[in-house]
Design an enzyme around this catalytic site. Structure first.
Site, PDB file in Angstrom:
ATOM      1  N   ASP A  21       7.651  48.362 -38.463  1.00  0.00           N
ATOM      2  CA  ASP A  21       8.713  49.245 -38.938  1.00  0.00           C
ATOM      3  C   ASP A  21       8.382  50.694 -38.552  1.00  0.00           C
ATOM      4  O   ASP A  21       7.225  51.040 -38.310  1.00  0.00           O
ATOM      5  CB  ASP A  21       8.809  49.076 -40.459  1.00  0.00           C
ATOM      6  CG  ASP A  21       9.670  50.138 -41.109  1.00  0.00           C
ATOM      7  OD1 ASP A  21      10.822  50.307 -40.665  1.00  0.00           O
ATOM      8  OD2 ASP A  21       9.186  50.802 -42.051  1.00  0.00           O
ATOM      9  N   ASP A  23      10.187  54.137 -40.048  1.00  0.00           N
ATOM     10  CA  ASP A  23      10.167  55.105 -41.146  1.00  0.00           C
ATOM     11  C   ASP A  23       9.326  54.595 -42.312  1.00  0.00           C
ATOM     12  O   ASP A  23       9.584  53.512 -42.838  1.00  0.00           O
ATOM     13  CB  ASP A  23      11.594  55.382 -41.648  1.00  0.00           C
ATOM     14  CG  ASP A  23      12.382  56.211 -40.649  1.00  0.00           C
ATOM     15  OD1 ASP A  23      11.788  57.114 -40.038  1.00  0.00           O
ATOM     16  OD2 ASP A  23      13.587  55.943 -40.484  1.00  0.00           O
ATOM     17  N   ASP A 216       7.203  49.000 -44.928  1.00  0.00           N
ATOM     18  CA  ASP A 216       7.044  49.551 -46.281  1.00  0.00           C
ATOM     19  C   ASP A 216       8.121  49.082 -47.244  1.00  0.00           C
ATOM     20  O   ASP A 216       8.052  49.372 -48.428  1.00  0.00           O
ATOM     21  CB  ASP A 216       7.032  51.086 -46.222  1.00  0.00           C
ATOM     22  CG  ASP A 216       8.373  51.646 -45.778  1.00  0.00           C
ATOM     23  OD1 ASP A 216       8.930  51.112 -44.797  1.00  0.00           O
ATOM     24  OD2 ASP A 216       8.870  52.593 -46.413  1.00  0.00           O
TER      25      ASP A 216
HETATM   26 MG   LIG Z   1      10.500  51.727 -43.507  1.00  0.00          MG
END
Ligand SMILES: [Mg+2]
Length: 258
Positions: A21, A23, A216
């Site tokens: 991922d 961000d 995240d």
């Molecule tokens: Mg993310």
């Protein structure tokens, strides 16, 4: 044993590649997370960066990452907006499309052979568009009323900007459209749908069960991984140092990504 390594206890003993991922995993705000460069190095080249970003091209994002010190080839970046255009152009060559999207995505669509048109389109493509307006909303709603099909790059409502500011995302624009047309069906391309993960696997040439998703957000990265049959490792607090160490110890690159 910290939280990262507790999660790693459920992972396969060996992996072949990583889907990472952007961000909150490689970047935070306008900088890099702690350990981002170490994580990419730990994969020994067997990685794809996957994001719900719907405003950039892979090449443009590669340039931005290079400015931050991360070298990632555009061919290893899978983005929801660009992938929406690529998929539609592959499935419906030359389709007439109303694009609610950034100028960058409009150029990608034209380059892919889609016909950008606001009158009687066959498809309405929705992505993050900073020029979104009442007039565009009205045109899109009436195109859908006349039978155009809706495709959204992602369903995210917002993403965090610098200093905790709110950046409205594609899902916020979709909410406005759905307020006008409550019964419309919408095909969503971005996470947690499997489309982007399947494209990442094609690029890597690896099996899903041996390809680790690192992210995240359990609701997008984690659920998307589960739907795609891939193991998931959650990162926290914008620090991937432990994750990089785990990957370095367990990865055995194979296939096209070697
Ligand atoms: Mg993310």
């Amino acid at each position: 044993m910290n939280e990262c390594m507790q999660a790693a206890a459920d992972l396969p003993a060996s992996i072949e590649a990583c889907v990472i991922d952007l961000d909150g995993t490689l970047t935070v705000g306008e900088g890099l997370t702690r350990g981002a460069a170490e994580l990419l190095a730990a994969t020994r080249g067997a990685f794809v960066v996957l994001s719900n970003n719907s405003s950039h091209s892979p090449a443009g994002l590669a340039d931005e990452l290079a400015r931050l010190g991360l070298r990632v080839a555009a061919e290893r970046i899978v983005l929801a907006g660009a992938e929406t255009v690529r998929l539609l152009a592959a499935e419906q060559p030359g389709a007439r499309v109303m694009l609610i999207a950034s100028p960058v995505l409009e150029r990608l669509a034209t380059h892919a052979g889609l016909v950008s048109i606001d009158e009687q389109p066959d498809f309405v493509v929705l992505a993050r568009d900073e020029r979104f307006s009442y007039e565009r909303l009205a045109r899109a709603a009436n195109a859908l009323r006349r039978g155009a099909q809706l495709i959204a790059a992602n369903a995210d409502l917002t993403h965090p900007g610098p200093d905790g500011t709110i950046v409205p995302e594609t899902g916020a624009l979709f909410a406005a459209l759905r307020a006008c047309c409550p019964d419309i069906a919408c095909r969503v391309i971005g996470k947690p749908e499997p489309c982007l993960f399947m494209q990442a696997l094609r690029i890597l040439g690896t099996r899903p069960e041996r390809t680790l998703v690192i992210g995240d957000n359990p609701a997008t990265d984690g659920l998307g991984a589960k739907r795609s049959g891939m193991p998931f490792l959650r990162v926290r607090d914008c620090d991937v140092t432990d994750t990089a160490a785990w990957v370095r110890a367990h990865i055995h690159p194979a296939g096209a990504a070697r």
